[in-house]
Design a protein around this motif. Structure first.
Motif, PDB file in Angstrom:
ATOM      1  N   MET A 135       7.579   5.183   2.995  1.00  0.00           N
ATOM      2  CA  MET A 135       6.082   4.680   2.633  1.00  0.00           C
ATOM      3  C   MET A 135       6.155   4.512   1.030  1.00  0.00           C
ATOM      4  N   TRP A 136       5.731   3.670   0.342  1.00  0.00           N
ATOM      5  CA  TRP A 136       5.343   3.667  -1.174  1.00  0.00           C
ATOM      6  C   TRP A 136       4.055   4.393  -1.167  1.00  0.00           C
ATOM      7  N   ARG A 137       4.244   5.688  -2.006  1.00  0.00           N
ATOM      8  CA  ARG A 137       2.813   6.341  -2.187  1.00  0.00           C
ATOM      9  C   ARG A 137       2.500   6.501  -3.624  1.00  0.00           C
ATOM     10  N   ALA A 138       1.001   6.012  -4.000  1.00  0.00           N
ATOM     11  CA  ALA A 138       0.525   6.440  -5.280  1.00  0.00           C
ATOM     12  C   ALA A 138      -0.493   7.424  -5.081  1.00  0.00           C
ATOM     13  N   THR A 139      -0.205   8.287  -6.162  1.00  0.00           N
ATOM     14  CA  THR A 139      -1.328   9.638  -6.344  1.00  0.00           C
ATOM     15  C   THR A 139      -1.934   9.019  -7.854  1.00  0.00           C
ATOM     16  N   ILE A 140      -3.264   9.136  -7.783  1.00  0.00           N
ATOM     17  CA  ILE A 140      -3.998   8.874  -8.902  1.00  0.00           C
ATOM     18  C   ILE A 140      -4.660  10.329  -9.463  1.00  0.00           C
ATOM     19  N   LEU A 141      -4.549  10.901 -10.717  1.00  0.00           N
ATOM     20  CA  LEU A 141      -5.215  11.936 -11.139  1.00  0.00           C
ATOM     21  C   LEU A 141      -6.266  11.151 -12.103  1.00  0.00           C
ATOM     22  N   THR A 142      -7.736  11.593 -11.687  1.00  0.00           N
ATOM     23  CA  THR A 142      -8.655  10.877 -12.426  1.00  0.00           C
ATOM     24  C   THR A 142     -10.097  11.669 -12.568  1.00  0.00           C
ATOM     25  N   LEU A 143     -10.873  11.397 -13.395  1.00  0.00           N
ATOM     26  CA  LEU A 143     -12.004  12.081 -13.402  1.00  0.00           C
ATOM     27  C   LEU A 143     -12.995  11.021 -12.607  1.00  0.00           C
ATOM     28  N   PHE A 144     -12.829   9.854 -12.248  1.00  0.00           N
ATOM     29  CA  PHE A 144     -13.531   8.874 -11.478  1.00  0.00           C
ATOM     30  C   PHE A 144     -12.715   8.411 -10.371  1.00  0.00           C
ATOM     31  N   PRO A 145     -12.593   9.385  -9.366  1.00  0.00           N
ATOM     32  CA  PRO A 145     -11.832   8.879  -8.158  1.00  0.00           C
ATOM     33  C   PRO A 145     -12.644   7.794  -7.285  1.00  0.00           C
ATOM     34  N   GLU A 146     -13.984   7.731  -7.647  1.00  0.00           N
ATOM     35  CA  GLU A 146     -14.803   6.752  -6.794  1.00  0.00           C
ATOM     36  C   GLU A 146     -14.304   5.321  -7.390  1.00  0.00           C
ATOM     37  N   MET A 147     -13.617   5.096  -8.315  1.00  0.00           N
ATOM     38  CA  MET A 147     -13.003   4.002  -8.773  1.00  0.00           C
ATOM     39  C   MET A 147     -12.083   3.266  -7.864  1.00  0.00           C
ATOM     40  N   PHE A 148     -11.744   4.187  -6.859  1.00  0.00           N
ATOM     41  CA  PHE A 148     -10.505   3.721  -6.014  1.00  0.00           C
ATOM     42  C   PHE A 148     -10.902   3.759  -4.558  1.00  0.00           C
ATOM     43  N   PRO A 149     -10.413   2.937  -3.907  1.00  0.00           N
ATOM     44  CA  PRO A 149      -9.298   1.899  -4.118  1.00  0.00           C
ATOM     45  C   PRO A 149      -9.908   0.613  -4.769  1.00  0.00           C
ATOM     46  N   GLY A 150     -11.153   0.328  -4.973  1.00  0.00           N
ATOM     47  CA  GLY A 150     -11.735  -0.780  -5.738  1.00  0.00           C
ATOM     48  C   GLY A 150     -10.989  -2.067  -5.171  1.00  0.00           C
ATOM     49  N   PRO A 151     -10.392  -2.738  -6.257  1.00  0.00           N
ATOM     50  CA  PRO A 151      -9.881  -3.849  -5.824  1.00  0.00           C
ATOM     51  C   PRO A 151      -8.518  -3.689  -4.938  1.00  0.00           C
ATOM     52  N   LEU A 152      -8.164  -2.563  -4.925  1.00  0.00           N
ATOM     53  CA  LEU A 152      -6.654  -2.350  -4.187  1.00  0.00           C
ATOM     54  C   LEU A 152      -6.906  -2.392  -2.583  1.00  0.00           C
ATOM     55  N   GLY A 153      -8.429  -2.505  -2.144  1.00  0.00           N
ATOM     56  CA  GLY A 153      -8.734  -2.095  -0.895  1.00  0.00           C
ATOM     57  C   GLY A 153      -8.937  -3.433  -0.364  1.00  0.00           C
ATOM     58  N   LEU A 154      -8.809  -4.810  -1.196  1.00  0.00           N
ATOM     59  CA  LEU A 154      -9.090  -5.962  -0.831  1.00  0.00           C
ATOM     60  C   LEU A 154      -7.648  -6.958  -0.837  1.00  0.00           C
ATOM     61  N   SER A 155      -7.832  -8.074  -0.159  1.00  0.00           N
ATOM     62  CA  SER A 155      -6.672  -9.108  -0.241  1.00  0.00           C
ATOM     63  C   SER A 155      -5.422  -8.525   0.195  1.00  0.00           C
ATOM     64  N   LEU A 156      -4.056  -8.711  -0.500  1.00  0.00           N
ATOM     65  CA  LEU A 156      -2.982  -8.377  -0.041  1.00  0.00           C
ATOM     66  C   LEU A 156      -2.811  -6.781  -0.168  1.00  0.00           C
ATOM     67  N   ALA A 157      -3.227  -6.313  -1.101  1.00  0.00           N
ATOM     68  CA  ALA A 157      -3.021  -4.745  -1.404  1.00  0.00           C
ATOM     69  C   ALA A 157      -3.734  -4.087  -0.295  1.00  0.00           C
ATOM     70  N   GLY A 158      -5.054  -4.471  -0.084  1.00  0.00           N
ATOM     71  CA  GLY A 158      -5.948  -3.858   1.037  1.00  0.00           C
ATOM     72  C   GLY A 158      -5.273  -3.741   2.306  1.00  0.00           C
ATOM     73  N   ASP A 159      -4.929  -5.057   2.532  1.00  0.00           N
ATOM     74  CA  ASP A 159      -4.444  -5.472   4.098  1.00  0.00           C
ATOM     75  C   ASP A 159      -3.236  -4.384   4.319  1.00  0.00           C
ATOM     76  N   ALA A 160      -2.279  -4.286   3.201  1.00  0.00           N
ATOM     77  CA  ALA A 160      -1.226  -3.492   3.260  1.00  0.00           C
ATOM     78  C   ALA A 160      -1.623  -2.038   3.294  1.00  0.00           C
ATOM     79  N   LEU A 161      -2.547  -1.691   2.664  1.00  0.00           N
ATOM     80  CA  LEU A 161      -3.091  -0.332   2.804  1.00  0.00           C
ATOM     81  C   LEU A 161      -3.589  -0.078   4.358  1.00  0.00           C
ATOM     82  N   THR A 162      -4.282  -0.801   4.800  1.00  0.00           N
ATOM     83  CA  THR A 162      -4.810  -0.685   6.095  1.00  0.00           C
ATOM     84  C   THR A 162      -3.641  -0.640   6.963  1.00  0.00           C
ATOM     85  N   ARG A 163      -2.280  -1.406   7.058  1.00  0.00           N
ATOM     86  CA  ARG A 163      -1.439  -1.548   7.952  1.00  0.00           C
ATOM     87  C   ARG A 163      -0.405  -0.371   7.594  1.00  0.00           C
ATOM     88  N   GLY A 164      -0.753   0.584   6.451  1.00  0.00           N
ATOM     89  CA  GLY A 164       0.213   1.517   6.240  1.00  0.00           C
ATOM     90  C   GLY A 164       1.543   1.400   5.736  1.00  0.00           C
TER      91      GLY A 164
END
Length: 231
Positions: free
Chosen positions: A1-30
């Motif tokens: 599985m392709w894994r992304a780890t984000i180090l940030t002061l604002f984790p609430e900005m994620f997944p943001g748009p990554l939770g929608l459309s193609l990326a979001g569907d792929a995230l839901t499907r694992g």
């Protein structure tokens, strides 16, 4: 599985748009995995400070090397094969070829810079690859991280509807993409070029290539310069 780890002061900005459309569907499907890490968890003192004034003076604040070292080590223990990226306007420009390399790997660890940037020593100490998404300044690296991840995720197997759908997009061939059309045949007096309705696939391919060259020459001549042989 392709894994992304984000180090940030604002984790609430994620997944943001990554939770929608193609990326979001792929995230839901694992198909891929997203993890966010709050840098401030490794901050110092009662207020969890993560920054300090610049050595030598100057405006703004700089993210501390010791805090970032602790955050990176907690997120990526020894042996983690994923590249460590630092979003930075002075970084090497992100290209489609680099995106493909990242997409074909195990994922990425992305440090989102804030303030005036990060202590230079952490870049060398943790082998960070500085990456820029363009010649402009953002308030922080989170939007750049979203861009990098989206560009990678769409290339993962099973994300796009057709595996070949991205093969002729801008930058994949070293040229900008040719113009696209669909129904209706005419809109406000502007018609679909006849060649695209001819059914002659060889002529259509030739037309598309010529149009891609024309657009690239007009808008991104630097891309043609890269394709030209040296000598």
């Amino acid at each position: 599985m392709w894994r992304a780890t984000i180090l940030t002061l604002f984790p609430e900005m994620f997944p943001g748009p990554l939770g929608l459309s193609l990326a979001g569907d792929a995230l839901t499907r694992g198909v891929w995995e997203l993890e966010t890490r709050q840098i401030r968890e490794h901050g110092l003192g009662r207020h969890r400070a993560v920054d300090d004034t610049p050595a030598g003076g100057g405006p703004g604040m700089v993210m501390r090397a010791d805090v970032l070292a602790a955050a990176i080590d907690a997120a990526a223990p020894a042996g983690d094969p994923r590249p460590r990226l630092l979003t930075s306007p002075r970084g090497k420009p992100l290209t489609q070829s680099r995106v493909r390399e990242l997409a074909q790997g195990p994922g990425a660890i992305i440090l989102c810079a804030r303030f005036e940037g990060v202590d230079e020593r952490i870049i060398a100490a943790r082998n960070l690859e500085e990456v820029s998404i363009g010649d402009y300044i953002l308030s922080g690296g989170e939007i750049a991280a979203l861009t990098i991840i989206d560009a990678c995720v769409r290339l993962l197997p099973g994300v796009m509807g057709e595996e070949a759908s991205g093969d002729e997009e801008s930058f994949e061939t070293g040229l900008l993409e040719y113009p696209q059309y669909t129904r209706p045949r005419e809109v406000e007096g502007r018609a679909i070029p006849d060649i695209l309705l001819s059914g002659d696939h060889a002529k259509i391919a030739k037309w598309r290539h010529e149009e891609a060259l024309k657009l690239t020459r007009a808008r991104r001549p630097d891309l043609l310069a890269r394709k030209s042989p040296k000598g």
